[in-house]
Structures are given as structure tokens and as C-alpha cells.
Design a protein around this motif. Sequence first.
Motif, PDB file in Angstrom:
ATOM      1  N   LEU A 192       0.867  -1.173   0.000  1.00 16.34           N
ATOM      2  CA  LEU A 192       0.000   0.000   0.000  1.00 16.34           C
ATOM      3  C   LEU A 192       0.908   1.230   0.000  1.00 16.34           C
ATOM      4  CD1 LEU A 192      -2.476  -1.293   2.710  1.00 16.34           C
ATOM      5  CD2 LEU A 192      -2.902  -1.193   0.252  1.00 16.34           C
ATOM      6  N   ILE A 193       0.941   1.935  -1.113  1.00 13.92           N
ATOM      7  CA  ILE A 193       1.976   2.931  -1.372  1.00 13.92           C
ATOM      8  C   ILE A 193       1.406   4.347  -1.360  1.00 13.92           C
ATOM      9  CG2 ILE A 193       3.643   3.724  -3.125  1.00 13.92           C
ATOM     10  CD1 ILE A 193       3.693   0.812  -4.143  1.00 13.92           C
ATOM     11  N   ASP A 194       2.157   5.267  -0.756  1.00  9.61           N
ATOM     12  CA  ASP A 194       1.900   6.693  -0.966  1.00  9.61           C
ATOM     13  C   ASP A 194       3.249   7.374  -1.154  1.00  9.61           C
ATOM     14  OD1 ASP A 194       3.010   7.119   1.544  1.00  9.61           O
ATOM     15  OD2 ASP A 194       1.104   7.533   2.532  1.00  9.61           O
ATOM     16  N   ARG A 195       3.271   8.693  -1.127  1.00 10.36           N
ATOM     17  CA  ARG A 195       4.502   9.401  -1.475  1.00 10.36           C
ATOM     18  C   ARG A 195       5.475   9.538  -0.306  1.00 10.36           C
ATOM     19  NH1 ARG A 195       1.695  13.878  -5.544  1.00 10.36           N
ATOM     20  NH2 ARG A 195       0.873  12.294  -6.977  1.00 10.36           N
ATOM     21  N   THR A 196       5.128   8.918   0.815  1.00  9.71           N
ATOM     22  CA  THR A 196       6.047   8.917   1.955  1.00  9.71           C
ATOM     23  C   THR A 196       6.554   7.523   2.283  1.00  9.71           C
ATOM     24  OG1 THR A 196       4.282   8.622   3.606  1.00  9.71           O
ATOM     25  CG2 THR A 196       4.829  10.885   2.935  1.00  9.71           C
ATOM     26  N   GLY A 197       5.965   6.479   1.682  1.00  9.28           N
ATOM     27  CA  GLY A 197       6.416   5.127   1.975  1.00  9.28           C
ATOM     28  C   GLY A 197       5.366   4.096   1.600  1.00  9.28           C
ATOM     29  N   ALA A 198       5.421   2.940   2.258  1.00  5.86           N
ATOM     30  CA  ALA A 198       4.490   1.855   1.936  1.00  5.86           C
ATOM     31  C   ALA A 198       4.277   0.977   3.163  1.00  5.86           C
ATOM     32  CB  ALA A 198       5.025   1.019   0.776  1.00  5.86           C
ATOM     33  N   LEU A 251       0.651  -3.912  -6.207  1.00  3.87           N
ATOM     34  CA  LEU A 251       0.919  -2.532  -5.830  1.00  3.87           C
ATOM     35  C   LEU A 251      -0.401  -1.767  -5.780  1.00  3.87           C
ATOM     36  CD1 LEU A 251       4.027  -1.789  -8.100  1.00  3.87           C
ATOM     37  CD2 LEU A 251       3.959  -2.798  -5.807  1.00  3.87           C
ATOM     38  N   ALA A 252      -0.701  -1.185  -4.636  1.00  2.00           N
ATOM     39  CA  ALA A 252      -1.939  -0.430  -4.440  1.00  2.00           C
ATOM     40  C   ALA A 252      -1.591   0.947  -3.888  1.00  2.00           C
ATOM     41  CB  ALA A 252      -2.871  -1.175  -3.488  1.00  2.00           C
ATOM     42  N   GLY A 253      -2.574   1.852  -3.916  1.00  2.00           N
ATOM     43  CA  GLY A 253      -2.367   3.180  -3.359  1.00  2.00           C
ATOM     44  C   GLY A 253      -2.186   4.235  -4.422  1.00  2.00           C
ATOM     45  N   ASP A 254      -1.337   5.232  -4.137  1.00  2.03           N
ATOM     46  CA  ASP A 254      -1.138   6.376  -5.009  1.00  2.03           C
ATOM     47  C   ASP A 254      -0.726   5.934  -6.411  1.00  2.03           C
ATOM     48  OD1 ASP A 254      -0.504   9.530  -4.997  1.00  2.03           O
ATOM     49  OD2 ASP A 254       1.043   8.468  -6.141  1.00  2.03           O
ATOM     50  N   ALA A 255      -1.478   6.357  -7.434  1.00  2.00           N
ATOM     51  CA  ALA A 255      -1.250   5.871  -8.795  1.00  2.00           C
ATOM     52  C   ALA A 255       0.120   6.260  -9.328  1.00  2.00           C
ATOM     53  CB  ALA A 255      -2.345   6.408  -9.725  1.00  2.00           C
ATOM     54  N   GLU A 310      -6.426  -0.440  -8.416  1.00  2.00           N
ATOM     55  CA  GLU A 310      -6.886   0.943  -8.270  1.00  2.00           C
ATOM     56  C   GLU A 310      -7.217   1.322  -6.828  1.00  2.00           C
ATOM     57  OE1 GLU A 310      -6.883   3.219 -10.625  1.00  2.00           O
ATOM     58  OE2 GLU A 310      -6.010   1.723 -11.971  1.00  2.00           O
ATOM     59  N   HIS A 311      -7.641   0.347  -6.037  1.00  2.00           N
ATOM     60  CA  HIS A 311      -8.087   0.661  -4.679  1.00  2.00           C
ATOM     61  C   HIS A 311      -6.992   0.349  -3.659  1.00  2.00           C
ATOM     62  CE1 HIS A 311     -11.893   0.227  -6.936  1.00  2.00           C
ATOM     63  NE2 HIS A 311     -12.311   1.172  -6.115  1.00  2.00           N
ATOM     64  N   ALA A 368      -4.079   5.036   4.520  1.00  2.00           N
ATOM     65  CA  ALA A 368      -4.879   5.730   5.528  1.00  2.00           C
ATOM     66  C   ALA A 368      -5.619   4.735   6.408  1.00  2.00           C
ATOM     67  CB  ALA A 368      -5.864   6.675   4.850  1.00  2.00           C
ATOM     68  N   SER A 369      -5.583   4.965   7.701  1.00  2.00           N
ATOM     69  CA  SER A 369      -6.266   4.065   8.627  1.00  2.00           C
ATOM     70  C   SER A 369      -7.770   4.254   8.542  1.00  2.00           C
ATOM     71  CB  SER A 369      -5.793   4.333  10.060  1.00  2.00           C
ATOM     72  OG  SER A 369      -6.092   5.664  10.435  1.00  2.00           O
ATOM     73  N   GLY A 370      -8.476   3.155   8.741  1.00  2.00           N
ATOM     74  CA  GLY A 370      -9.928   3.217   8.761  1.00  2.00           C
ATOM     75  C   GLY A 370     -10.587   3.178   7.397  1.00  2.00           C
ATOM     76  N   GLY A 371      -9.801   3.086   6.329  1.00  2.00           N
ATOM     77  CA  GLY A 371     -10.384   3.045   4.999  1.00  2.00           C
ATOM     78  C   GLY A 371     -10.988   1.683   4.695  1.00  2.00           C
ATOM     79  N   SER A 372     -11.937   1.647   3.778  1.00  2.00           N
ATOM     80  CA  SER A 372     -12.579   0.400   3.380  1.00  2.00           C
ATOM     81  C   SER A 372     -11.605  -0.455   2.572  1.00  2.00           C
ATOM     82  CB  SER A 372     -13.828   0.697   2.550  1.00  2.00           C
ATOM     83  OG  SER A 372     -14.363  -0.503   2.022  1.00  2.00           O
ATOM     84  N   THR A 373     -11.611  -1.746   2.860  1.00  2.00           N
ATOM     85  CA  THR A 373     -10.740  -2.666   2.127  1.00  2.00           C
ATOM     86  C   THR A 373     -11.535  -3.606   1.227  1.00  2.00           C
ATOM     87  OG1 THR A 373     -10.803  -4.294   3.926  1.00  2.00           O
ATOM     88  CG2 THR A 373      -9.065  -2.618   4.005  1.00  2.00           C
ATOM     89  N   GLU A 374     -12.846  -3.404   1.149  1.00  2.00           N
ATOM     90  CA  GLU A 374     -13.692  -4.326   0.392  1.00  2.00           C
ATOM     91  C   GLU A 374     -13.301  -4.367  -1.085  1.00  2.00           C
ATOM     92  OE1 GLU A 374     -18.431  -4.953  -0.746  1.00  2.00           O
ATOM     93  OE2 GLU A 374     -17.830  -3.517   0.806  1.00  2.00           O
ATOM     94  N   HIS A 375     -13.149  -3.179  -1.702  1.00  2.00           N
ATOM     95  CA  HIS A 375     -12.805  -3.135  -3.128  1.00  2.00           C
ATOM     96  C   HIS A 375     -11.389  -3.672  -3.356  1.00  2.00           C
ATOM     97  CE1 HIS A 375     -16.450  -1.075  -4.207  1.00  2.00           C
ATOM     98  NE2 HIS A 375     -16.199  -0.085  -3.352  1.00  2.00           N
ATOM     99  N   LEU A 376     -10.475  -3.335  -2.462  1.00  2.00           N
ATOM    100  CA  LEU A 376      -9.119  -3.836  -2.583  1.00  2.00           C
ATOM    101  C   LEU A 376      -9.105  -5.362  -2.509  1.00  2.00           C
ATOM    102  CD1 LEU A 376      -6.024  -3.519  -2.648  1.00  2.00           C
ATOM    103  CD2 LEU A 376      -6.098  -3.270  -0.149  1.00  2.00           C
ATOM    104  N   ALA A 377      -9.848  -5.931  -1.572  1.00  2.00           N
ATOM    105  CA  ALA A 377      -9.877  -7.388  -1.422  1.00  2.00           C
ATOM    106  C   ALA A 377     -10.377  -8.060  -2.692  1.00  2.00           C
ATOM    107  CB  ALA A 377     -10.753  -7.775  -0.232  1.00  2.00           C
ATOM    108  N   ARG A 378     -11.404  -7.489  -3.309  1.00  2.00           N
ATOM    109  CA  ARG A 378     -11.926  -8.070  -4.545  1.00  2.00           C
ATOM    110  C   ARG A 378     -10.873  -8.019  -5.653  1.00  2.00           C
ATOM    111  NH1 ARG A 378     -17.240  -5.798  -3.313  1.00  2.00           N
ATOM    112  NH2 ARG A 378     -16.774  -3.978  -4.600  1.00  2.00           N
ATOM    113  N   GLU A 379     -10.169  -6.891  -5.739  1.00  5.35           N
ATOM    114  CA  GLU A 379      -9.146  -6.761  -6.780  1.00  5.35           C
ATOM    115  C   GLU A 379      -7.981  -7.721  -6.547  1.00  5.35           C
ATOM    116  OE1 GLU A 379      -9.040  -2.400  -8.679  1.00  5.35           O
ATOM    117  OE2 GLU A 379      -8.476  -2.421  -6.561  1.00  5.35           O
ATOM    118  N   VAL A 380      -7.563  -7.864  -5.299  1.00  3.71           N
ATOM    119  CA  VAL A 380      -6.459  -8.776  -4.994  1.00  3.71           C
ATOM    120  C   VAL A 380      -6.869 -10.220  -5.274  1.00  3.71           C
ATOM    121  CG1 VAL A 380      -4.979  -9.700  -3.161  1.00  3.71           C
ATOM    122  CG2 VAL A 380      -5.374  -7.234  -3.333  1.00  3.71           C
ATOM    123  N   ASP A 381      -8.079 -10.603  -4.864  1.00  5.25           N
ATOM    124  CA  ASP A 381      -8.551 -11.969  -5.121  1.00  5.25           C
ATOM    125  C   ASP A 381      -8.600 -12.255  -6.619  1.00  5.25           C
ATOM    126  OD1 ASP A 381      -8.795 -12.498  -2.449  1.00  5.25           O
ATOM    127  OD2 ASP A 381     -10.955 -12.145  -2.350  1.00  5.25           O
TER     128      ASP A 381
END
Length: 386
Positions: free
Chosen positions: A123-129, A200-204, A226-227, A231-244
Motif C-alpha cells: 500500500l503505497i503513498d509518497r512517503t512510503g508503503a 501494488l496499491a495506493g497512489d497511482a 486501483e483501490h 490511511a487508517s480506517g479506509g474500506s478494504t472491500e474493493h481492494l480485497a476483490r481486486e487482490v482476489d
Amino acid sequence: MDLDFLKPLLAHPGPWASVFVETGRATEDGAKIQRLRDRAVLGQLVDKGADPATLRALAQRLGAEPASGAPPGRALFATDGAVVLDLPLGVAPPAAEVTWTGLPHIAPLIFLRGDEPRCQVALIDRTGADLEQWGPLGREPAGRVEGEEWQGRGHRSMPQDRYAWHYSNKVEDAWEETADVIAAELARRCPQDGGTLLVLAGDARERKAVRERLPQGLASFTVEVEHGSRASGGSTEHLAREVDAARDRFARERVRRALDAFHAGRGRPGEHRETTVDTGPGPAAEGVPAVVEAVREHQVATLLLGHEASDAGRPVWVGSGAYDIALGRTEARGWGYGGTEEARADDALLRACVAADSEVLVIPEDMRGPAGGLGAVLRWTPGPPP
């Protein structure tokens, strides 16, 4: 499928109690069902001749199943008064299966677990992963990568015009450095043997920069989704579907490549046909006799198992060594195996694959696999007999 998790089974001679049971307790009478299940399992093992110490070890482990949070199923392998492996299953077995045999009955486990490739999610952003391992029972934290800190980060207002160019370049440099650090850490963590899927997920923008910096061997087994966010507390439902979905595609592609290699090797003139002698065996083996021979020579790179394989339950004779497999008792004696006994072909071949670090792949029912459901892609091609 990587079989390293089964290596503890090689350290014990057996005989083995192998138990596959449903463990879900969602209903109100779940506790009662559990007691009846445990009694039935232990009763079958008594009838099959299991020793009291192993029965007690299994009774204790089954009785300790939690009232909530239990996985859908469980596979247990016990011998000599100890439960050697206790494996949660992501899907429940269609029916309880209990055996007491010389070798652990691991074949059902291969189909219940399916081809679940190792999966690293970043899970990547511009400060790390943030790094996670995804498996059949969920996701687990696997560490964090932080980019280089610099004093310009954290500005909340746009800098003055005369500093804008300098500021913009500092930002770009920081992003580039962060991508370098993340890519280097992923390359260190992820093997480049094709057995691990990197997501690879997070910041495009940043995930694209990370992918561009990965070694080619790893980048070819990497996907972006894409998902997902740090950030803490974010939904992981879409990410889980994409990873699966990515894992399913990855697994099918891995099987397809293995089958392409198998069919190409099997299709050479004169291979695996008793009526021709114009060439030696090629880089594929099909059927129990050919696969057993390849196992004895430590040649199997990938064992292929089909659903409802007619050859899987064929009896073979095994010795105490992982590679001691013969088609009959006379052949086993001829090889000088000690402590020979009869076993299922699939269990014997899987034991050898665990010892040899061979890959095992289950062939989906909609793909054309080996005749009889057993085949192998070989590590090298042996030369013709002298």
C-alpha cells in the motif's frame, strides 16, 4: 503450490492419523455438533488401530477448538502421541475424512487449499508503503517502508513564486527517492521465481514509479490495482476483490504455463511410448510409472494433479526414504528399500515433492491435464539409455 509448510511431516516415520473436518460453529448447537464430530473422528481412528497416545493428542487438539472465530475447516496430522501439523482451511471439507496409514494422507489438503500463490501487497503513498501478506485466511502486516524525510514535507501553503521551482524539484526528488527505497525493499523481500504475486496499491503515480524500478524478474509478476490506501480506517472491500481477482488470474496463468510445458514435452516423438525407442524421455512424464521414475531421479520440477484423477489412488510401494517409491513389492525389494509398505500413489508422490522442493499444481477442471490425472514437468531432460 509451495509445499514447504509440509516439511515437518518428513521428520516422523508414522503411522499417521490424518483428519479433515469442518470446524465452523455458526449454529446455536455448534458445541454439540463439535462433540459429536470429535467422538466420530476418534471412534474411526480406534477402529483403524490408532495408538492411545495419538488419540489423546488429537482429542485434546479437537476439543480446544474455539467457540467463535474458528476457520471453516481444519486438517490435522498426528503420529506417536503428537499433533505434528494443525492447518486451518479456508474452505470446509465436503465430508469428514479420517485415515490411519503409513504415510500422511496429504492429497485432500492439496485440493482443499487449491493453488493459493504467495501474495505480497504494498500500500503505497509518497512517503512510503505498508506491506502485507495475503493468504487464504486473510491479511497480515509484513512491515513498513518509509522514504527519506526532508524539511520541505508537511508544508500546508503554496511557497512564494521565487521558491516554487526549487520547491517543486525538492518534491519530485523526494518522491523519486521514496520509490527507490520501496522498490529496493520489495526486491529484497519477494523471490523472483514466479511463485509470488506482488500487488501494488495506493497512489497511482507513486506505484507506477515503484514498478518501473523493480527488477525485470519481479516486475513481470507484479500487478497494480486501483483501490487501497495507507490511511487508517479506509474500506478494504474493493481492494480485497481486486487482490482476489489478481490471484486467481495469476494462479491460472501459472497452471497454463506448466501445462504448455507439459504438453510440449510429452508430444515429442517416441516419448513415454513403449513401442518406440527412437528417442529418450523428454521433459515431461505422464502416468504413474513415468512419474515414479522421474521422482526417483529427483527430476520433478512441477507435479500436476487433476480433479478426480483415476491414477491418484493407485497403490504403490514405499520405503522409509522420501524417494523410495516402486510400482510393486518385488520392485521395492529390488531397489533395496527398507520398511516397505503399500501406499496411495498421490500421497507417495507428494511426500517426494515436499522433500525435493517441487511445485505442485492442481489442474482446473476446464483445462486439459495429464491422462489419468497425474503428470509432471521435469527439471531436465535425461539422455537416451546407453
